[in-house]
Design an enzyme around this catalytic site. Sequence first.
Site, PDB file in Angstrom:
ATOM      1  N   HIS A  54       0.838  -1.111   0.137  1.00 52.84           N
ATOM      2  CA  HIS A  54       0.038   0.083  -0.045  1.00 52.84           C
ATOM      3  C   HIS A  54       0.894   1.203  -0.100  1.00 52.84           C
ATOM      4  CE1 HIS A  54      -3.880   2.021   1.458  1.00 52.84           C
ATOM      5  NE2 HIS A  54      -2.983   3.200   1.043  1.00 52.84           N
ATOM      6  N   HIS A  56       1.850   4.944  -2.532  1.00 52.48           N
ATOM      7  CA  HIS A  56       1.630   6.069  -3.477  1.00 52.48           C
ATOM      8  C   HIS A  56       2.865   6.706  -3.847  1.00 52.48           C
ATOM      9  CE1 HIS A  56      -2.704   6.031  -1.994  1.00 52.48           C
ATOM     10  NE2 HIS A  56      -2.008   5.871  -0.956  1.00 52.48           N
ATOM     11  N   LYS A 171      -8.699  -0.398  -5.232  1.00 50.75           N
ATOM     12  CA  LYS A 171      -8.855   0.326  -3.928  1.00 50.75           C
ATOM     13  C   LYS A 171      -9.963   1.112  -3.821  1.00 50.75           C
ATOM     14  CE  LYS A 171      -7.360   3.389  -1.205  1.00 50.75           C
ATOM     15  NZ  LYS A 171      -5.942   4.334  -1.478  1.00 50.75           N
ATOM     16  N   HIS A 203      -9.030   1.135   2.201  1.00 51.39           N
ATOM     17  CA  HIS A 203      -8.698   2.187   3.208  1.00 51.39           C
ATOM     18  C   HIS A 203      -9.908   2.015   4.091  1.00 51.39           C
ATOM     19  CE1 HIS A 203      -7.828   6.325   4.561  1.00 51.39           C
ATOM     20  NE2 HIS A 203      -9.066   6.208   4.973  1.00 51.39           N
ATOM     21  N   HIS A 232      -4.517   0.200   6.533  1.00 49.36           N
ATOM     22  CA  HIS A 232      -4.344   0.908   7.660  1.00 49.36           C
ATOM     23  C   HIS A 232      -5.070   0.416   9.127  1.00 49.36           C
ATOM     24  CE1 HIS A 232      -3.813   3.311   4.232  1.00 49.36           C
ATOM     25  NE2 HIS A 232      -5.030   4.088   4.223  1.00 49.36           N
ATOM     26  N   ASP A 235      -3.865   1.281  12.874  1.00 45.66           N
ATOM     27  CA  ASP A 235      -4.514   2.588  13.327  1.00 45.66           C
ATOM     28  C   ASP A 235      -5.399   2.106  14.558  1.00 45.66           C
ATOM     29  OD1 ASP A 235      -3.139   4.516  12.193  1.00 45.66           O
ATOM     30  OD2 ASP A 235      -4.512   4.613  10.578  1.00 45.66           O
ATOM     31  N   HIS A 256       0.465   1.828   8.689  1.00 46.80           N
ATOM     32  CA  HIS A 256       0.714   3.425   9.039  1.00 46.80           C
ATOM     33  C   HIS A 256       1.648   3.288  10.344  1.00 46.80           C
ATOM     34  CE1 HIS A 256      -3.239   5.314   7.475  1.00 46.80           C
ATOM     35  NE2 HIS A 256      -2.095   5.366   6.743  1.00 46.80           N
ATOM     36  N   ASP A 293       2.390   3.584   3.293  1.00 50.93           N
ATOM     37  CA  ASP A 293       1.252   4.524   2.680  1.00 50.93           C
ATOM     38  C   ASP A 293       2.304   5.743   2.587  1.00 50.93           C
ATOM     39  OD1 ASP A 293      -0.972   5.297   1.940  1.00 50.93           O
ATOM     40  OD2 ASP A 293      -1.624   5.865   3.851  1.00 50.93           O
TER      41      ASP A 293
HETATM   42 ZN   LIG Z   1      -2.992   5.210   0.967  1.00 49.84          ZN
END
Ligand SMILES: [Zn+2]
Length: 357
Positions: A54, A56, A171, A203, A232, A235, A256, A293
């Site tokens: 994951h 970008h 996604k 997400h 994620h 979290d 994350h 991420d």
């Molecule tokens: Zn992302």
Amino acid sequence: MTTRRDFLKITAASGIAAALSASAGGAPSLNSVGTTQTVLGAIDPNALGFTLAHEHIGDAPEVLERWPDAWGGKTGLIATAVDRLKAIKAAGISTVVDLTTYDVGRDIQFLEEVSRRSGMNIIAATGQRFSPPRSRSVSMPARTTDGLAKYFANEISRGIEGTGVKAGVIKIGTSARPTALEEAGLRAAARASKATGVPIRIHTDAANRGGESDAVILEDEDVNPARVSFDHSDDSGDIDYFLGLVRRGYSLGMDHVHRGLLADFKPTFQRRAECIKAIIDAGFANKVFLSSDSEFGGSLLPEETRDWRENIDAAEGMLFTARRLLPRLRELGVSSDQIHVITVENPKTFFRRSASE
Ligand SMILES: [Zn+2]
């Protein structure tokens, strides 16, 4: 027994597949089953190697249209991305999954170019971040759920924006309680996944148990949980939340973890690492993905936050997993075999295109 509702669901998925087959070059080709789609073409999943699930690489084209000098302009951004991807490759990572969808500035030609110049495998995404935007020439909220599903399936089977470069993953972004439009996106992802055999990464708002809300919708669409990852997830610091989802067959993206290094972000880095260890100890190493991420050119963040990101992504961005997280997991007692399963075997299984249903 097939109920009328089941029948409608089956016909929805096969209708999307049929719609793809109806026009020239549109059918998901049989020999793509078992391969993984990268921006440079379909490859053997055995070639993926250590995969960041994951990330970008850059979501900046719209920013560059308005502020052409940001990141040294497009040339500068490409140079940065190629340099960083080469450094990441030198650290043993051979595939990066870019989960930048069209509505947050995906630039498919940028991805193709930096993949070719860096030698990094890149898997690009279709789908959408949260609710379909009204911007651009098409008002996405006006699309039906099947209309969205056909759009996603088209990007997987035919290509993105006329380039012929295809998406290898779907996604979707959802809130803790998905809005009506997010739910439409989630259902559309489910239908496109079933029609094309491509997996889904979501997400989630894990701190508020978002994966559980998403799972209710996905199960209503009869999606195989093995084809879905709730990203994620770290979290949350709630082991019961994690084990509830992996026992139902879902995967968890722990991406994350670097945020736990910041004083005002909870859970802490240490807690997030301990949660990963706890999931592994419960027998679910095969349901964990690691990533960071990160991005090299981010359009979503304010300028000052962008600086934070550059510096804080533990000053390492996509190297964070290899340089900081894995050593910590080893200290906690995670074995090399388990790390291999998480970083190499899980992506190989997950991103392998299955037969359409
Ligand atoms: Zn992302």
